[in-house]
Design an enzyme around this catalytic site. Structure first.
Site, PDB file in Angstrom:
ATOM      1  N   VAL A 296     -52.662  43.231 -40.235  1.00 35.30           N
ATOM      2  CA  VAL A 296     -53.339  43.977 -39.166  1.00 35.30           C
ATOM      3  C   VAL A 296     -53.959  43.016 -38.139  1.00 35.30           C
ATOM      4  O   VAL A 296     -54.466  41.946 -38.497  1.00 35.30           O
ATOM      5  CB  VAL A 296     -54.410  44.930 -39.761  1.00 35.30           C
ATOM      6  CG1 VAL A 296     -55.578  44.172 -40.367  1.00 35.30           C
ATOM      7  CG2 VAL A 296     -54.887  45.932 -38.718  1.00 35.30           C
ATOM      8  N   HIS A 297     -53.879  43.358 -36.853  1.00 34.07           N
ATOM      9  CA  HIS A 297     -54.442  42.511 -35.796  1.00 34.07           C
ATOM     10  C   HIS A 297     -54.823  43.339 -34.583  1.00 34.07           C
ATOM     11  O   HIS A 297     -54.192  44.345 -34.280  1.00 34.07           O
ATOM     12  CB  HIS A 297     -53.451  41.407 -35.400  1.00 34.07           C
ATOM     13  CG  HIS A 297     -52.070  41.907 -35.066  1.00 34.07           C
ATOM     14  ND1 HIS A 297     -51.148  42.282 -36.035  1.00 34.07           N
ATOM     15  CD2 HIS A 297     -51.454  42.110 -33.881  1.00 34.07           C
ATOM     16  CE1 HIS A 297     -50.032  42.671 -35.452  1.00 34.07           C
ATOM     17  NE2 HIS A 297     -50.188  42.585 -34.146  1.00 34.07           N
TER      18      HIS A 297
END
Ligand code: ZN
Length: 174
Positions: free
Chosen positions: A132-133
């Site tokens: 996730v980013h």
């Protein structure tokens, strides 16, 4: 602009390959094949790994395929695919790092506005959905709209190394 252009840029080949891989093998949860994990393991921030800041739980990285100069990614050091998988400490540091990323971009680029957001899942546009980013990027009045930007058609006026230097200098201290 036609829908064809949306996927006709540099990402097309990678997206197609990754999508096919996920369809046959499921989402890649192997941290050893993750480019973000490889960079997370590459040591302290430097102009070589393009990490702008590194904390205890998270780090900030220049996007290698920016939609605009100064486009960074804020992400946990740990390989997790969903926001819900973050611990309270990771969540808090990711958010604090996002606030500092906004401040650094404002200081370095003086933009008219910023986009801050996440593409959760391949269908939402994530290139690497297994880690996730958050995206943080500067915007200017009259620049290309977001859809044009994500098609990869924008001309970058500066190198990633110059962007790294600017953001590192503008990163809030303390
Ligand atoms: Zn990873």
């Amino acid at each position: 602009m036609s829908l064809d252009n949306l996927w006709a840029g540099w990402r097309h080949e990678y997206i197609q390959e990754a999508t096919e891989r996920e369809r046959t093998a499921g989402l890649d949860n192997d941290a050893t094949s993750c480019v973000f994990c490889r960079i997370a393991g590459s040591g302290p921030p430097s102009i070589d790994n393009l990490v702008v800041w590194r904390g205890e739980w998270s780090f900030v990285l220049l996007n290698a395929y920016p939609y605009a100069s100064g486009h960074v990614l804020v992400l946990p050091l740990r390989h997790v695919g969903g926001l819900g998988a973050l611990t309270a400490l990771e969540s808090a540091e990711v958010w604090a790092a996002s606030q500092n990323a906004v401040a650094a971009i404002e200081g370095a680029y003086d933009p008219d506005g910023l986009n801050l957001g996440a593409n959760l899942g391949r269908a939402a546009g994530a290139g690497i959905p297994s880690h996730v980013h958050l995206h943080v990027l500067p915007r200017w009045s009259g620049d290309t709209n977001f859809m044009t930007s994500i098609a990869g058609t924008r001309v970058m006026p500066e190198t990633l190394q110059v962007a790294w230097q600017k953001l590192t200098e503008a990163w809030p201290s303390g």
